[in-house]
Design a protein around this motif. Structure first.
Motif, PDB file in Angstrom:
ATOM      1  N   UNK A   1     -48.053  72.775 -36.274  1.00 24.01           N
ATOM      2  CA  UNK A   1     -46.674  73.036 -35.984  1.00 24.01           C
ATOM      3  C   UNK A   1     -45.842  73.779 -37.198  1.00 24.01           C
ATOM      4  N   UNK A   2     -46.082  73.235 -38.281  1.00 25.25           N
ATOM      5  CA  UNK A   2     -45.420  73.739 -39.567  1.00 25.25           C
ATOM      6  C   UNK A   2     -45.835  75.111 -39.710  1.00 25.25           C
ATOM      7  N   UNK A   3     -47.214  75.549 -39.501  1.00 27.33           N
ATOM      8  CA  UNK A   3     -47.668  76.986 -39.938  1.00 27.33           C
ATOM      9  C   UNK A   3     -46.912  77.693 -38.711  1.00 27.33           C
ATOM     10  N   UNK A   4     -46.971  77.333 -37.448  1.00 27.47           N
ATOM     11  CA  UNK A   4     -46.283  78.030 -36.308  1.00 27.47           C
ATOM     12  C   UNK A   4     -44.930  78.136 -36.556  1.00 27.47           C
ATOM     13  N   UNK A   5     -44.295  77.208 -37.100  1.00 25.63           N
ATOM     14  CA  UNK A   5     -42.652  77.338 -37.325  1.00 25.63           C
ATOM     15  C   UNK A   5     -42.375  78.280 -38.395  1.00 25.63           C
TER      16      UNK A   5
ATOM     17  N   UNK B   1     -41.748  74.883 -29.661  1.00 17.24           N
ATOM     18  CA  UNK B   1     -43.031  74.809 -30.746  1.00 17.24           C
ATOM     19  C   UNK B   1     -44.069  74.066 -30.119  1.00 17.24           C
ATOM     20  N   UNK B   2     -43.636  72.609 -29.761  1.00 18.83           N
ATOM     21  CA  UNK B   2     -44.796  71.705 -29.312  1.00 18.83           C
ATOM     22  C   UNK B   2     -45.396  72.417 -28.118  1.00 18.83           C
ATOM     23  N   UNK B   3     -44.658  72.684 -27.251  1.00 22.05           N
ATOM     24  CA  UNK B   3     -45.099  73.297 -25.885  1.00 22.05           C
ATOM     25  C   UNK B   3     -46.124  74.343 -25.983  1.00 22.05           C
ATOM     26  N   UNK B   4     -45.707  75.250 -26.916  1.00 26.47           N
ATOM     27  CA  UNK B   4     -46.605  76.225 -27.361  1.00 26.47           C
ATOM     28  C   UNK B   4     -48.180  75.710 -27.998  1.00 26.47           C
ATOM     29  N   UNK B   5     -47.802  74.948 -28.990  1.00 27.96           N
ATOM     30  CA  UNK B   5     -48.989  74.385 -29.739  1.00 27.96           C
ATOM     31  C   UNK B   5     -49.959  73.526 -29.266  1.00 27.96           C
ATOM     32  N   UNK B   6     -49.061  72.382 -28.795  1.00 22.03           N
ATOM     33  CA  UNK B   6     -49.721  71.271 -28.310  1.00 22.03           C
ATOM     34  C   UNK B   6     -50.082  71.418 -26.753  1.00 22.03           C
TER      35      UNK B   6
END
Length: 345
Positions: free
Chosen positions: A178-182, A191-196
């Motif tokens: 999530x850090x990298x995505x953000x 972000x959590x919806x997208x990654x997790x």
């Protein structure tokens, strides 16, 4: 725990530490913290020993414990599973604990299944590292992201815990993604919806609420979504549902006995605290709220029938190769909720 942290920060550690409890992730983190703070990387090869009891004999253990630091103020010895030492090696350890060396910090790391031994606990500074509740895991996430130089809002942290449970190793891995995505920005629910791959309203807590309120259609519709999420299995969901039905049953008994709301709340927290094997599947406060809010949808015979259905489903999940977890859970939930309709009729 505060004394342990303060001693490391001040460079004044105790001679012997005993790390125990069922949280292996936190135990590994504490060991790593001790090593980073107390052992100079330049002399680590000489002043750090990482040992496992099953690999040791008395001679090897005695040599390590008697060694002096080389070009450093102290050395660190980490011994995992001290209860697994052979008899002669245990004699060496007991003798050392009676008079530990000032130049050595001995860290005993007990496995999660370890049964407390007074002979060890009385001669060491003990640090219990237990599994976190979901609420504690949310607080842990907030502190963790600060060390990763990012931020996260409370809703996002709660959503992450709802999807992973309080599994810190899994949470830590997701936070790094999530850090990298953000990209340096805050970690959001989007972000959590997208990654997790979990959305608000589609968590195990939502499924549990739907079952507690006897909304079988909604609950069964969430089953495939929940099963697709990390660390979510048919067995774990049945265990969470069982804990919830037991909680609702306790609320019904307490109300019949005219127990005060305050005492009831305390009794419910005590029930979860006393049973470490209980899988709640959500923050304890949320569970207590759900049980008290939705108990009116149930009566004691309905709870007993639901528990019988849950036992049967648990057996089917562990033994059946003919039905999928999704089929078994959906059938279970609809049957549990149908009880209310029959009762109302």
């Amino acid at each position: 725990m505060r004394a342990f942290k303060a001693a490391l920060e001040q460079g004044t550690p105790d001679a012997v530490y005993l790390l125990h409890g069922d949280n292996e992730f936190l135990k590994d983190e504490k060991v790593a913290d001790i090593i980073v703070r107390l052992v100079d990387p330049a002399t680590r090869d000489f002043n750090l020993d990482l040992l496992r009891a099953s690999d040791l004999d008395a001679g090897r253990l005695s040599a390590v414990l008697d060694a002096l630091p080389l070009m450093a103020e102290r050395r660190v010895v980490v011994l995992r599973d001290p209860g697994g030492l052979k008899k002669d090696a245990r004699v060496v350890l007991d003798r050392y604990l009676a008079k530990p060396a000032r130049e050595t910090v001995l860290v005993l790391v007990a496995p999660s299944a370890w049964k407390p031994e007074p002979s060890l606990m009385d001669r060491a500074s003990t640090v219990e590292l237990r599994s976190l509740t979901e609420a504690e895991a949310v607080s842990w996430i907030v502190m963790r992201v600060a060390s990763l130089d990012v931020s996260i809002d409370q809703d996002a942290a709660s959503l992450l815990v709802r999807s992973t449970g309080p599994d810190l190793a899994l949470i830590d891995g997701e936070l790094r993604k999530l850090r990298d995505y953000a990209g340096g920005g805050p970690i959001t629910t989007e972000a959590i919806q997208a990654i997790v791959g979990v959305r608000a309203g589609e968590t195990s807590s939502d499924l549990l609420d739907a079952v507690c309120s006897r909304d079988g259609v909604r609950a069964s519709g969430l089953v495939p979504l929940i099963l697709s999420q990390p660390k979510s299995t048919g067995v774990s969901l049945v265990m969470s549902l069982t804990t919830h039905l037991l909680g609702i049953g306790q609320v019904l008994v307490a109300r019949r006995s005219r127990v005060s709301p305050r005492q009831l709340s305390g009794d419910l927290y005590a029930m979860m605290g006393e049973s470490r094997s209980a899988v709640v599947g959500r923050p304890w406060g949320e569970a207590v709220t759900a049980w008290t809010r939705h108990a009116d949808h149930w009566d004691e015979p309905a709870v007993e029938r639901a528990l019988h259905l849950l036992r049967a489903a648990d057996g089917a999940l562990k033994e059946s190769s003919l039905s999928s977890d999704e089929q078994i859970l959906s059938t279970l939930i609809l049957a549990m909720c149908q009880t209310q309709r029959i009762h109302a009729a």
